[in-house]
Enzyme design. Sequence first.
Site, PDB file in Angstrom:
ATOM      1  N   HIS A  71       0.654   4.321   8.682  1.00 28.76           N
ATOM      2  CA  HIS A  71       1.528   3.162   8.878  1.00 28.76           C
ATOM      3  C   HIS A  71       2.919   3.370   8.285  1.00 28.76           C
ATOM      4  O   HIS A  71       3.907   2.892   8.857  1.00 28.76           O
ATOM      5  CB  HIS A  71       0.831   1.883   8.387  1.00 28.76           C
ATOM      6  CG  HIS A  71       1.318   1.271   7.132  1.00 28.76           C
ATOM      7  ND1 HIS A  71       0.901   1.680   5.882  1.00 28.76           N
ATOM      8  CD2 HIS A  71       2.203   0.254   6.917  1.00 28.76           C
ATOM      9  CE1 HIS A  71       1.484   0.934   4.960  1.00 28.76           C
ATOM     10  NE2 HIS A  71       2.284   0.067   5.553  1.00 28.76           N
TER      11      HIS A  71
ATOM     12  N   SER B 238       0.833  -1.207   0.000  1.00 30.57           N
ATOM     13  CA  SER B 238       0.000   0.000   0.000  1.00 30.57           C
ATOM     14  C   SER B 238       0.865   1.253   0.000  1.00 30.57           C
ATOM     15  O   SER B 238       0.506   2.264  -0.610  1.00 30.57           O
ATOM     16  CB  SER B 238      -0.965   0.008   1.181  1.00 30.57           C
ATOM     17  OG  SER B 238      -0.289  -0.153   2.397  1.00 30.57           O
ATOM     18  N   GLU B 239       2.044   1.208   0.675  1.00 30.44           N
ATOM     19  CA  GLU B 239       3.011   2.307   0.596  1.00 30.44           C
ATOM     20  C   GLU B 239       4.436   1.796   0.753  1.00 30.44           C
ATOM     21  O   GLU B 239       4.677   0.751   1.363  1.00 30.44           O
ATOM     22  CB  GLU B 239       2.766   3.369   1.676  1.00 30.44           C
ATOM     23  CG  GLU B 239       1.570   4.266   1.450  1.00 30.44           C
ATOM     24  CD  GLU B 239       0.365   3.869   2.279  1.00 30.44           C
ATOM     25  OE1 GLU B 239      -0.699   4.468   2.067  1.00 30.44           O
ATOM     26  OE2 GLU B 239       0.494   2.964   3.117  1.00 30.44           O
ATOM     27  N   VAL B 240       5.357   2.574   0.192  1.00 32.23           N
ATOM     28  CA  VAL B 240       6.800   2.398   0.370  1.00 32.23           C
ATOM     29  C   VAL B 240       7.357   3.772   0.729  1.00 32.23           C
ATOM     30  O   VAL B 240       6.924   4.788   0.181  1.00 32.23           O
ATOM     31  CB  VAL B 240       7.478   1.869  -0.914  1.00 32.23           C
ATOM     32  CG1 VAL B 240       8.990   1.797  -0.756  1.00 32.23           C
ATOM     33  CG2 VAL B 240       6.921   0.494  -1.279  1.00 32.23           C
TER      34      VAL B 240
END
Length: 307
Positions: A77, A46-48
């Site tokens: 997060h 979902s994210e990096v």
Amino acid sequence: MNTLSYVTVDVFTSSRFEGNPLAVISDARGLSDSAMQKIATEFNYSEVTFVLPPEDPQNSAHVRIFTPTMEIPFAGHPNVGTAYVLGQQPEIFGKPVGDTLRFEEKAGIVEVSLKRSGGKVVAAAIRAPQPLTIGDTIAAETIARCVSIDPSVIVSTTHAPVFASVGLNFAVAELNGLEALAAARPDLAGFQGAAGRQATNGHDFSLFLYVRTSDDPWHIRARMFAPLDNVPEDPATGSASAALGAYLVSLAPDRDMNVRITIEQGVEMGRRSIIALDVVKSGGIVTDVVISGSCVPVMRGEIGLQD
């Protein structure tokens, strides 16, 4: 071939392979915007996050956050997980790691407190970078089309479906029970239609659904869907949780409150996450939102770069 080191952690959990996975590039110097986006797309988390030296030496780092499709100004997060990863290091760009970090992000400065147990960092708490803002209300039928549910299961007693943000914008809507929450299935056409009619700030139309009871109104079950960002469902969404928590506290009749909210997310995905929120209201205005959670390490490795 040059290489770039990365670490992955599971965030908002104390158990590996639960919570929300995050990849952290702890030294992203020399990477172009295009390269960052391609790496984020390759991970398909979902994210990096990509960590760079701070522009202001009083801060700890400049942190950029990418979904599989775009850069976003803030997320929960990724901040908790990045702080956890950097907290394992003796220093960040030559400066010793203390108990408090300050990240420069597009949404503003994000303050982070590291939580230790036995001398080791095990969790982190972040302060939302922007005050609560509430946008337009959204028709129940629009929400229902997005997740293939009947509009009658959408509850408007406390609030109508609405956009809310403390740094990143989400549509939030309450459902009438866990059965309705479990039945939700993202419909891409529904999301495309919603995004075409509703303007959001910073990313595509993303929907946070939740259920709570009168017996324990500050323990909430939630799910988050963002198929337009190539995230059909997210197991833990700190920024959405913070926006929802701040909004619900703002609607409570008490003018002064200090509330601990627990949001349980990812259960239907088999990746149970626990997000803790501490929300302060003073004189009828929400003045502070702190998002906290545990993390566990999962993988480390290298990305090959072209010479």
